[in-house]
Structure formats: structure tokens, C-alpha cells
Design a protein around this motif. Sequence first.
Motif, PDB file in Angstrom:
ATOM      1  N   GLY A  96       0.593  -1.251  -0.038  1.00  0.00           N
ATOM      2  CA  GLY A  96      -0.159  -0.025  -0.062  1.00  0.00           C
ATOM      3  C   GLY A  96       0.667   1.169  -0.016  1.00  0.00           C
ATOM      4  N   MET A  97       2.060   1.329   0.756  1.00  0.00           N
ATOM      5  CA  MET A  97       2.842   2.614   0.898  1.00  0.00           C
ATOM      6  C   MET A  97       3.425   2.660  -0.666  1.00  0.00           C
ATOM      7  SD  MET A  97       2.563   3.791   3.845  1.00  0.00           S
ATOM      8  CE  MET A  97       3.882   4.792   3.952  1.00  0.00           C
ATOM      9  N   ALA A  98       3.834   1.728  -1.093  1.00  0.00           N
ATOM     10  CA  ALA A  98       4.471   1.354  -2.659  1.00  0.00           C
ATOM     11  C   ALA A  98       3.624   2.131  -3.369  1.00  0.00           C
ATOM     12  CB  ALA A  98       5.054   0.187  -2.939  1.00  0.00           C
ATOM     13  N   LEU A  99       2.349   1.691  -3.460  1.00  0.00           N
ATOM     14  CA  LEU A  99       1.388   2.147  -4.300  1.00  0.00           C
ATOM     15  C   LEU A  99       0.991   3.775  -4.144  1.00  0.00           C
ATOM     16  CD1 LEU A  99      -0.749   1.963  -6.775  1.00  0.00           C
ATOM     17  CD2 LEU A  99      -2.350   1.343  -4.672  1.00  0.00           C
ATOM     18  N   THR A 100       1.087   4.078  -3.031  1.00  0.00           N
ATOM     19  CA  THR A 100       0.938   5.531  -2.601  1.00  0.00           C
ATOM     20  C   THR A 100       2.019   6.357  -3.080  1.00  0.00           C
ATOM     21  OG1 THR A 100      -0.584   4.973  -0.529  1.00  0.00           O
ATOM     22  CG2 THR A 100       0.279   7.249  -0.745  1.00  0.00           C
ATOM     23  N   ASP A 101       3.215   6.015  -2.855  1.00  0.00           N
ATOM     24  CA  ASP A 101       4.370   6.492  -3.452  1.00  0.00           C
ATOM     25  C   ASP A 101       4.391   6.697  -4.799  1.00  0.00           C
ATOM     26  OD1 ASP A 101       5.317   6.848  -0.757  1.00  0.00           O
ATOM     27  OD2 ASP A 101       6.686   5.155  -0.783  1.00  0.00           O
ATOM     28  N   SER A 102       4.126   5.648  -5.685  1.00  0.00           N
ATOM     29  CA  SER A 102       4.130   5.759  -7.188  1.00  0.00           C
ATOM     30  C   SER A 102       3.076   6.501  -7.438  1.00  0.00           C
ATOM     31  CB  SER A 102       3.816   4.237  -7.440  1.00  0.00           C
ATOM     32  OG  SER A 102       4.646   3.399  -7.075  1.00  0.00           O
ATOM     33  N   LEU A 103       1.690   6.584  -6.700  1.00  0.00           N
ATOM     34  CA  LEU A 103       0.803   7.513  -7.181  1.00  0.00           C
ATOM     35  C   LEU A 103       1.236   8.961  -6.908  1.00  0.00           C
ATOM     36  CD1 LEU A 103      -2.234   5.736  -5.787  1.00  0.00           C
ATOM     37  CD2 LEU A 103      -1.575   5.942  -8.422  1.00  0.00           C
ATOM     38  N   ASP A 104       1.866   9.226  -5.969  1.00  0.00           N
ATOM     39  CA  ASP A 104       2.396  10.497  -5.682  1.00  0.00           C
ATOM     40  C   ASP A 104       3.381  11.140  -6.719  1.00  0.00           C
ATOM     41  OD1 ASP A 104       0.883  10.703  -3.418  1.00  0.00           O
ATOM     42  OD2 ASP A 104       2.610  10.350  -1.960  1.00  0.00           O
ATOM     43  N   GLU A 105       4.309  10.145  -7.050  1.00  0.00           N
ATOM     44  CA  GLU A 105       5.233  10.581  -8.155  1.00  0.00           C
ATOM     45  C   GLU A 105       4.421  10.904  -9.453  1.00  0.00           C
ATOM     46  OE1 GLU A 105       8.444   7.604  -8.766  1.00  0.00           O
ATOM     47  OE2 GLU A 105       8.731   7.679  -6.507  1.00  0.00           O
ATOM     48  N   LEU A 106       3.317  10.072  -9.594  1.00  0.00           N
ATOM     49  CA  LEU A 106       2.569  10.298 -11.044  1.00  0.00           C
ATOM     50  C   LEU A 106       1.781  11.563 -10.954  1.00  0.00           C
ATOM     51  CD1 LEU A 106       1.364   6.542 -11.739  1.00  0.00           C
ATOM     52  CD2 LEU A 106       2.986   7.928 -13.037  1.00  0.00           C
ATOM     53  N   THR A 161       2.686  14.178  -9.033  1.00  0.00           N
ATOM     54  CA  THR A 161       3.939  15.302  -9.122  1.00  0.00           C
ATOM     55  C   THR A 161       4.303  15.411 -10.571  1.00  0.00           C
ATOM     56  OG1 THR A 161       4.820  14.852  -6.919  1.00  0.00           O
ATOM     57  CG2 THR A 161       6.111  16.120  -8.483  1.00  0.00           C
ATOM     58  N   SER A 162       4.493  14.460 -11.315  1.00  0.00           N
ATOM     59  CA  SER A 162       5.183  14.563 -12.772  1.00  0.00           C
ATOM     60  C   SER A 162       3.856  14.936 -13.889  1.00  0.00           C
ATOM     61  CB  SER A 162       5.681  13.171 -13.405  1.00  0.00           C
ATOM     62  OG  SER A 162       4.626  12.246 -13.593  1.00  0.00           O
ATOM     63  N   GLY A 163       2.729  15.032 -13.220  1.00  0.00           N
ATOM     64  CA  GLY A 163       1.532  15.501 -14.010  1.00  0.00           C
ATOM     65  C   GLY A 163       1.174  14.347 -14.802  1.00  0.00           C
ATOM     66  N   ALA A 164       1.442  12.959 -14.680  1.00  0.00           N
ATOM     67  CA  ALA A 164       0.956  11.849 -15.463  1.00  0.00           C
ATOM     68  C   ALA A 164      -0.749  11.671 -15.037  1.00  0.00           C
ATOM     69  CB  ALA A 164       1.896  10.840 -15.383  1.00  0.00           C
ATOM     70  N   ILE A 165      -0.882  12.046 -13.963  1.00  0.00           N
ATOM     71  CA  ILE A 165      -2.567  11.491 -13.726  1.00  0.00           C
ATOM     72  C   ILE A 165      -2.839  12.581 -12.718  1.00  0.00           C
ATOM     73  CG2 ILE A 165      -1.939   9.048 -13.669  1.00  0.00           C
ATOM     74  CD1 ILE A 165      -1.793   8.899 -10.624  1.00  0.00           C
ATOM     75  N   THR A 166      -4.314  12.569 -12.468  1.00  0.00           N
ATOM     76  CA  THR A 166      -4.776  13.716 -11.550  1.00  0.00           C
ATOM     77  C   THR A 166      -5.126  13.117 -10.218  1.00  0.00           C
ATOM     78  OG1 THR A 166      -6.851  12.806 -12.128  1.00  0.00           O
ATOM     79  CG2 THR A 166      -6.033  14.637 -13.774  1.00  0.00           C
ATOM     80  N   PRO A 167      -5.257  13.970  -8.998  1.00  0.00           N
ATOM     81  CA  PRO A 167      -4.992  13.452  -7.939  1.00  0.00           C
ATOM     82  C   PRO A 167      -6.694  12.658  -7.821  1.00  0.00           C
ATOM     83  CG  PRO A 167      -4.689  15.915  -7.572  1.00  0.00           C
ATOM     84  CD  PRO A 167      -4.854  15.451  -9.141  1.00  0.00           C
ATOM     85  N   GLN A 168      -7.536  13.058  -8.608  1.00  0.00           N
ATOM     86  CA  GLN A 168      -8.753  12.158  -8.811  1.00  0.00           C
ATOM     87  C   GLN A 168      -8.643  10.890  -9.003  1.00  0.00           C
ATOM     88  OE1 GLN A 168      -8.752  15.170 -10.065  1.00  0.00           O
ATOM     89  NE2 GLN A 168      -9.501  16.640  -8.638  1.00  0.00           N
ATOM     90  N   LEU A 169      -7.886  10.513 -10.078  1.00  0.00           N
ATOM     91  CA  LEU A 169      -7.718   9.368 -10.596  1.00  0.00           C
ATOM     92  C   LEU A 169      -6.823   8.697  -9.616  1.00  0.00           C
ATOM     93  CD1 LEU A 169      -7.575   7.222 -12.658  1.00  0.00           C
ATOM     94  CD2 LEU A 169      -5.704   8.178 -13.819  1.00  0.00           C
ATOM     95  N   LYS A 194      -9.137   7.522  -7.110  1.00  0.00           N
ATOM     96  CA  LYS A 194     -10.035   6.211  -7.568  1.00  0.00           C
ATOM     97  C   LYS A 194      -9.165   4.919  -7.477  1.00  0.00           C
ATOM     98  CE  LYS A 194     -13.066   8.328 -10.475  1.00  0.00           C
ATOM     99  NZ  LYS A 194     -13.867   8.837 -11.803  1.00  0.00           N
ATOM    100  N   VAL A 195      -7.886   4.918  -7.863  1.00  0.00           N
ATOM    101  CA  VAL A 195      -6.821   3.840  -7.560  1.00  0.00           C
ATOM    102  C   VAL A 195      -6.650   3.348  -6.001  1.00  0.00           C
ATOM    103  CG1 VAL A 195      -4.586   3.128  -8.042  1.00  0.00           C
ATOM    104  CG2 VAL A 195      -5.644   4.497  -9.904  1.00  0.00           C
ATOM    105  N   LEU A 196      -6.589   4.226  -5.523  1.00  0.00           N
ATOM    106  CA  LEU A 196      -6.600   3.837  -3.861  1.00  0.00           C
ATOM    107  C   LEU A 196      -8.055   3.268  -3.499  1.00  0.00           C
ATOM    108  CD1 LEU A 196      -4.587   6.727  -2.316  1.00  0.00           C
ATOM    109  CD2 LEU A 196      -3.807   4.409  -2.614  1.00  0.00           C
ATOM    110  N   GLN A 197      -8.842   3.794  -3.814  1.00  0.00           N
ATOM    111  CA  GLN A 197     -10.431   3.130  -3.363  1.00  0.00           C
ATOM    112  C   GLN A 197     -10.434   1.894  -4.082  1.00  0.00           C
ATOM    113  OE1 GLN A 197     -12.936   6.294  -4.894  1.00  0.00           O
ATOM    114  NE2 GLN A 197     -12.706   7.371  -2.947  1.00  0.00           N
ATOM    115  N   GLN A 198      -9.805   1.533  -5.225  1.00  0.00           N
ATOM    116  CA  GLN A 198     -10.017   0.315  -5.889  1.00  0.00           C
ATOM    117  C   GLN A 198      -9.137  -0.785  -5.053  1.00  0.00           C
ATOM    118  OE1 GLN A 198     -12.213  -1.041  -8.182  1.00  0.00           O
ATOM    119  NE2 GLN A 198     -11.361  -2.891  -7.723  1.00  0.00           N
TER     120      GLN A 198
END
Length: 113
Positions: A15-25, A27-35, A38-42
Motif C-alpha cells: 500500500g505504501m509503495a502504491l501511494t508513493d508511486s501515485l504521488d510521483e505520477l 507530481t509529474s503530471g501523468a495523472i490527476t489527484p482524482q484518478l 480512485k486507484v486507492l479506493q479500488q
Amino acid sequence: MATAYYEFYRGSSIGMALTDSLDELITSGAITPQLAMKVLQQFDKSLADTMVKQVKAKTTLKGHLKTYRLCDDVWTFIVKQASFKMEQNEVITTPRIKIIACKNGDAIEAGKK
């Protein structure tokens, strides 16, 4: 109506690795915070469903119950000198363990009816 899932597994190593990866994405503008949300909820839903449907192992726990509490239908136990006896008679010991027990999503929804 959407089922609510606990967020306990976000604190696990995966879970921590997923959260870190999502934070990087984000920050780089690859995904939105809303997406990312949704990934964390899934992730919460998938892990909870997997625990209910696929984990069938049973164990016996012995130890000294140091603390227990019930809050919002979530039990928390802290056990000292815990010993787990697995189905294959393997014994695992630890000086301290925290156990969190909660209703699964189906039980949460049934309680609301």
C-alpha cells in the motif's frame, strides 16, 4: 449505493509503495489527484475482497492481551508474547503484535439496512 471499505491496507508495504508511486505520477503530471484517489479506493476494495474470498488459513493465537478496544465497529488488540500455531503445526512467535479486526463490506452494508 457504494460500499465503504477500510483503508487499513494502505499502511502495508504494498500500500505504501502504491501511494508513493501515485504521488510521483501526480507530481509529474501523468495523472490527476482524482484518478489517484480512485486507484486507492479500488486497492482498498480489491484487498478486502481478496482477504475474504481467498485467504482460508486458520491459526490459533496464544499470548498476553495487553490492550483491547472497540471503536466504530473496529476491534484493536495488542498481544504480548504472541504465539501462532498454524494448521501445519508450525509455530511462529513474536514479542508484540497488533491485530485489527473489522466487519467486511457485506457486513457494513447489512448493518445499514
